[in-house]
Design a protein around this motif. Structure first.
Motif: not given
Ligand SMILES: O=C(O)CCC(=O)C(=O)O
Ligand SMILES: [Fe+2]
Length: 344
Positions: A40-56, A145-151
């Protein structure tokens, strides 16, 4: 679903890479990759928000099929503009039962492809438009998506630094970095697995399970998967037994691919895994960290075992390696006809 044992995976917290715990983190990563090959990986980036990505992910898969087909790959729509990036629909009757949307790194298409053939992979991204009666959702999707793609790409390269630092024989921290600069061929994918209907094809049945994505090892370096709160992912032990990988709130599930395993002389494990049908819709978002088109992937970490050969002098270009892998998949069969001789 029948009872199955659960995998107890270690938790790697990438925030520790910034402080004095870094060497211990690198050792912990090495331990994870030499045993189960999954963590399991935590602390990837402060902007990582699983709920947001799931919603997208939900937003994208719920778009009208026509809007998704408008940005599909050529294999699924002969009028499409793109071959490699974009949407792919569910293929009924296949062992793999999913639809998806694929992105390359944001800057990939701005780079000069080293060959004509490389253009195929270094494609621009395609983006959906708003469904009728809605404004601004597609723009938000693209921005996030571009933000996640980058980080996620940056996190993957940071994991590779930690692999180098945790390697028991002295290795430069940037051993892998050049393979990913100035851009790479990574793929960020949103997946939706609809449940199978009442009579799944025989190729999807494995004992008590209905399989949604058959057992496989990933091909590249690192895969960082957001599984959200869905069950269904399983890993296989060396004795053939399957273990469930439960989701962990806020954490991604990470594993390595065949290339990184090969570079480590097989010391780091690319573990077989699959997705089984749990009877409901499932979404996930894997990020496949892959090097640039002309990266030489025939490299070796310093061997740990005296009898093992160190690096070979023969170059192996990542793009050609990728091509040979892809033409094994139905959706890319026509590539072999077009480019087969170039990739020899
Ligand atoms: O959907 C998942 O959780 C894993 C997907 C996967 O293994 C893959 O796409 O390679
Ligand atoms: Fe996988």
């Amino acid at each position: 679903m029948v009872g199955v044992d659960v995998a107890h995976l270690p938790v790697i917290d990438l925030r520790k890479a910034k402080g004095k715990e870094r060497p211990a983190l690198a050792r912990q990563l090495h331990e994870a990759l030499t045993t189960t090959g999954f963590f399991y990986l935590e602390g990837v980036d402060d902007r990582y928000n699983a709920v947001e990505l799931k919603t997208l992910s939900h937003w994208f898969s719920n778009l009208p099929l026509q809007l998704k087909m408008d940005i599909s790959k050529k294999t699924f729509n002969k009028n499409a503009s793109h071959n490699y990036r974009g949407y792919f629909p569910v293929q009924p009757g296949e062992p793999s039962h999913k639809e998806g949307f694929e992105l390359g790194p944001n800057n990939c298409a701005d780079q000069k492809p080293p060959t004509e053939f490389a253009k195929f992979f270094m494609e621009s991204n395609q983006w959906p438009v708003d469904p009728p009666g809605v404004t601004g959702e597609a723009d938000k999707f693209k921005k996030v998506m571009m933000e996640y793609n980058d980080f996620l790409g940056k996190a993957g390269v940071e994991l590779l630094r930690l692999v180098a630092e945790g390697w028991p024989k002295s290795t430069h921290s940037e051993f892998f970095t050049e393979l990913f600069t100035p851009t790479h061929l990574s793929t960020f994918r949103l997946l939706h697995y609809p449940p199978r209907d009442a009579s799944p094809p025989p190729c999807a049945i494995d004992g008590d399970y209905v399989v949604q994505c058959g057992g496989h090892r990933d091909s590249g370096f690192f895969t960082l998967v957001s599984t959200f709160d869905y069950p269904g992912l399983q890993i296989q032990l060396e004795d053939g037994k399957w273990l469930d990988v439960p989701s962990r709130p806020g954490a991604m599930v990470v594993n390595i691919g065949i290339l990184l395993s090969r570079i480590s002389g097989g010391v780091l494990k690319a573990t077989t895994h699959r997705v089984v049908d749990f009877g409901g819709h499932r979404w996930s978002a894997p990020y496949f960290l892959e090097p640039k088109f002309d990266a030489n992937v025939n490299i070796k970490l310093p061997p740990l075992n005296k009898n093992e050969e160190s690096g070979s002098t023969e170059r192996q270009n990542y793009g050609k390696w990728l091509f040979k892998n892809l033409i094994g998949y139905e959706e890319y069969r026509d590539l072999a006809e077009k480019w087969g001789n170039i990739a020899q």
